[in-house]
Write an enzyme that holds these catalytic residues in place. Structure first.
Site, short mmCIF file in Angstrom:
data_model
loop_
_atom_site.label_atom_id
_atom_site.label_comp_id
_atom_site.label_asym_id
_atom_site.label_seq_id
_atom_site.Cartn_x
_atom_site.Cartn_y
_atom_site.Cartn_z
N ASN A 7 4.48 -17.39 139.29
CA ASN A 7 3.25 -17.22 138.52
C ASN A 7 2.62 -18.61 138.32
O ASN A 7 3.25 -19.50 137.73
CB ASN A 7 3.59 -16.58 137.16
CG ASN A 7 2.38 -16.40 136.28
OD1 ASN A 7 1.55 -17.30 136.17
ND2 ASN A 7 2.27 -15.27 135.61
N HIS A 10 -0.35 -21.45 134.91
CA HIS A 10 -0.42 -22.70 134.14
C HIS A 10 -0.86 -23.91 134.96
O HIS A 10 -1.12 -24.97 134.40
CB HIS A 10 0.90 -22.93 133.39
CG HIS A 10 1.11 -21.84 132.37
ND1 HIS A 10 0.17 -21.56 131.41
CD2 HIS A 10 2.08 -20.91 132.23
CE1 HIS A 10 0.57 -20.53 130.68
NE2 HIS A 10 1.73 -20.12 131.16
N HIS A 43 -2.50 -14.04 136.43
CA HIS A 43 -2.93 -13.11 135.38
C HIS A 43 -4.39 -13.41 135.07
O HIS A 43 -4.70 -14.46 134.51
CB HIS A 43 -2.06 -13.31 134.14
CG HIS A 43 -2.32 -12.33 133.03
ND1 HIS A 43 -1.54 -12.26 131.90
CD2 HIS A 43 -3.28 -11.41 132.86
CE1 HIS A 43 -2.01 -11.32 131.10
NE2 HIS A 43 -3.08 -10.79 131.66
N ARG A 45 -6.89 -12.91 132.74
CA ARG A 45 -7.02 -12.42 131.37
C ARG A 45 -8.48 -12.17 131.04
O ARG A 45 -9.37 -12.84 131.57
CB ARG A 45 -6.43 -13.43 130.38
CG ARG A 45 -4.94 -13.65 130.54
CD ARG A 45 -4.42 -14.57 129.46
NE ARG A 45 -4.37 -13.87 128.20
CZ ARG A 45 -3.25 -13.39 127.64
NH1 ARG A 45 -2.10 -13.56 128.22
NH2 ARG A 45 -3.30 -12.76 126.50
N ARG A 49 -8.70 -17.55 130.03
CA ARG A 49 -8.23 -18.83 129.49
C ARG A 49 -7.61 -19.73 130.57
O ARG A 49 -7.55 -20.93 130.42
CB ARG A 49 -7.23 -18.61 128.36
CG ARG A 49 -5.92 -18.02 128.81
CD ARG A 49 -4.91 -17.99 127.68
NE ARG A 49 -5.26 -17.03 126.66
CZ ARG A 49 -4.35 -16.52 125.81
NH1 ARG A 49 -3.10 -16.93 125.85
NH2 ARG A 49 -4.71 -15.63 124.91
N GLU A 70 -1.73 -9.78 137.83
CA GLU A 70 -1.38 -9.23 136.51
C GLU A 70 -2.66 -8.97 135.75
O GLU A 70 -3.55 -9.83 135.73
CB GLU A 70 -0.62 -10.31 135.75
CG GLU A 70 0.79 -9.98 135.42
CD GLU A 70 1.38 -11.13 134.62
OE1 GLU A 70 0.88 -11.41 133.52
OE2 GLU A 70 2.33 -11.73 135.11
N THR A 101 1.97 -12.88 127.20
CA THR A 101 2.17 -11.44 127.06
C THR A 101 3.32 -11.14 126.10
O THR A 101 4.42 -11.65 126.27
CB THR A 101 2.46 -10.81 128.44
OG1 THR A 101 1.56 -11.36 129.38
CG2 THR A 101 2.33 -9.30 128.38
N GLU A 151 8.24 -3.72 136.23
CA GLU A 151 8.73 -5.07 135.96
C GLU A 151 9.33 -5.04 134.56
O GLU A 151 8.62 -4.76 133.58
CB GLU A 151 7.59 -6.10 136.04
CG GLU A 151 8.09 -7.51 135.75
CD GLU A 151 7.08 -8.60 136.08
OE1 GLU A 151 6.32 -8.44 137.06
OE2 GLU A 151 7.06 -9.60 135.35
N HIS A 190 9.43 -12.86 132.61
CA HIS A 190 9.03 -13.40 131.32
C HIS A 190 10.14 -14.22 130.67
O HIS A 190 11.23 -13.71 130.41
CB HIS A 190 8.56 -12.32 130.34
CG HIS A 190 7.45 -12.84 129.46
ND1 HIS A 190 7.71 -13.66 128.41
CD2 HIS A 190 6.12 -12.71 129.53
CE1 HIS A 190 6.56 -14.00 127.85
NE2 HIS A 190 5.58 -13.44 128.52
N1 PXP Z 1 5.68 -11.28 134.25
C1 PXP Z 1 4.71 -10.91 133.41
C2 PXP Z 1 4.30 -9.46 133.40
C3 PXP Z 1 4.05 -11.85 132.59
O1 PXP Z 1 3.08 -11.44 131.74
C4 PXP Z 1 4.42 -13.20 132.68
C5 PXP Z 1 3.68 -14.22 131.87
O2 PXP Z 1 2.37 -14.32 132.33
C6 PXP Z 1 5.44 -13.54 133.58
C7 PXP Z 1 6.08 -12.57 134.33
C8 PXP Z 1 5.90 -14.95 133.73
O3 PXP Z 1 6.45 -15.37 132.51
P1 PXP Z 1 6.86 -16.89 132.30
O4 PXP Z 1 5.61 -17.69 132.45
O5 PXP Z 1 7.45 -16.90 130.95
O6 PXP Z 1 7.85 -17.22 133.39
#
Ligand code: PXP
Length: 241
Positions: A7, A10, A43, A45, A49, A70, A101, A151, A190
């Site tokens: 992901n 960031h 994601h 959003r 952001r 996402e 999330t 997931e 997550h």
């Molecule tokens: N999976 C989902 C559905 C999420 O919402 C997120 C956070 O955006 C992640 C995975 C990745 O989480 P993390 O950034 O904590 O590794």
């Protein structure tokens, strides 16, 4: 062998912090692919952001590995998903003020509103995944909706310690076994980082682990490709033993 999906939200967070054009999410995705990521997640959003609409279109155009989008069940975002046609969509709950999330989607409690969205995405050829807490009722609801992938939300486990963590790990293990027995592909994500990946890998049937924050944070010190390789090797190493 379980796979790593990265992901890269960031990377966009850093860019948005200054309104610059760098760092490029496309370049980040390319580096992740070079490090052996099996897919890229972003994601989009509602508040934009981090990831912007143009990022999603650009990634879909340029990526050589699958794109997982996402998103919340919001018509504006659903329309973008149907236009972009990512390989996969993961439906998540979304609250404006949350840092990230919080918790899984209440599939069981919102079946009727999810039904048409899941159908439209599936009809567009998009694989639909539902981000859920590790509960049988949510898994049964995912099956009812015809979503082929879930997931499992690992955040509660990852944030816990001691007996609470032990209990949460058992919940994840039971949910994964149950979901697999019902024919679903099981992903997880997550809060996963290098310190808890070995424990997370004790959950059976994991197809893909979607990991973001810890990899991008680690990249500050070792570079993005090395951070991806490190996590991928941790996943594969545990998978082998
Ligand atoms: N999976 C989902 C559905 C999420 O919402 C997120 C956070 O955006 C992640 C995975 C990745 O989480 P993390 O950034 O904590 O590794």
């Amino acid at each position: 062998m379980s796979k790593l999906g990265v992901n890269i939200d960031h990377v966009a967070t850093l860019r948005q912090a200054r309104g610059t054009i760098y760092p490029s999410v496309l370049e980040a995705a390319t580096i992740c692919a070079r490090g052996g990521a099996a897919g890229i997640t972003v994601h989009l959003r509602e508040d934009r952001r981090h990831i912007q609409d143009a990022d999603v279109y650009g990634l879909k155009e340029a990526l050589s590995i699958p794109l997982n989008l996402e998103m919340a069940v919001e018509e504006e975002i659903v329309a973008i998903a149907l236009d972009v046609c990512p390989d996969e969509v993961c439906l998540v709950p979304e609250k404006r003020q949350e840092l990230t999330t919080e918790g899984g989607l209440d599939v069981a409690g919102t079946l009727s509103s999810l039904e048409s969205v899941v159908k439209r995405l599936r009809n567009a050829g998009i694989v639909v995944s539902l981000f859920i807490d590790p509960e049988e009722s949510q898994i049964d609801a995912a099956v009812l909706l015809g979503a082929p992938v879930i997931e499992l939300h690992t955040g509660t486990f990852c944030d816990a310690s001691g007996v609470v963590a032990d209990r949460e790990l058992v919940r994840l293990q039971r949910a994964a076994a149950y979901a697999a027995s019902r024919g679903l592909q099981v992903n997880a994500g997550h809060g996963i980082h290098m310190g808890n990946i070995t424990s997370v890998m004790q959950v059976p049937h994991l197809d893909t682990l979607n990991i973001g924050h810890s990899i991008i944070a680690r990249a500050v010190f070792v570079g993005l490709e090395a951070a991806v390789v490190e996590m991928r090797e941790a996943i594969e190493g545990v998978g082998k033993s």
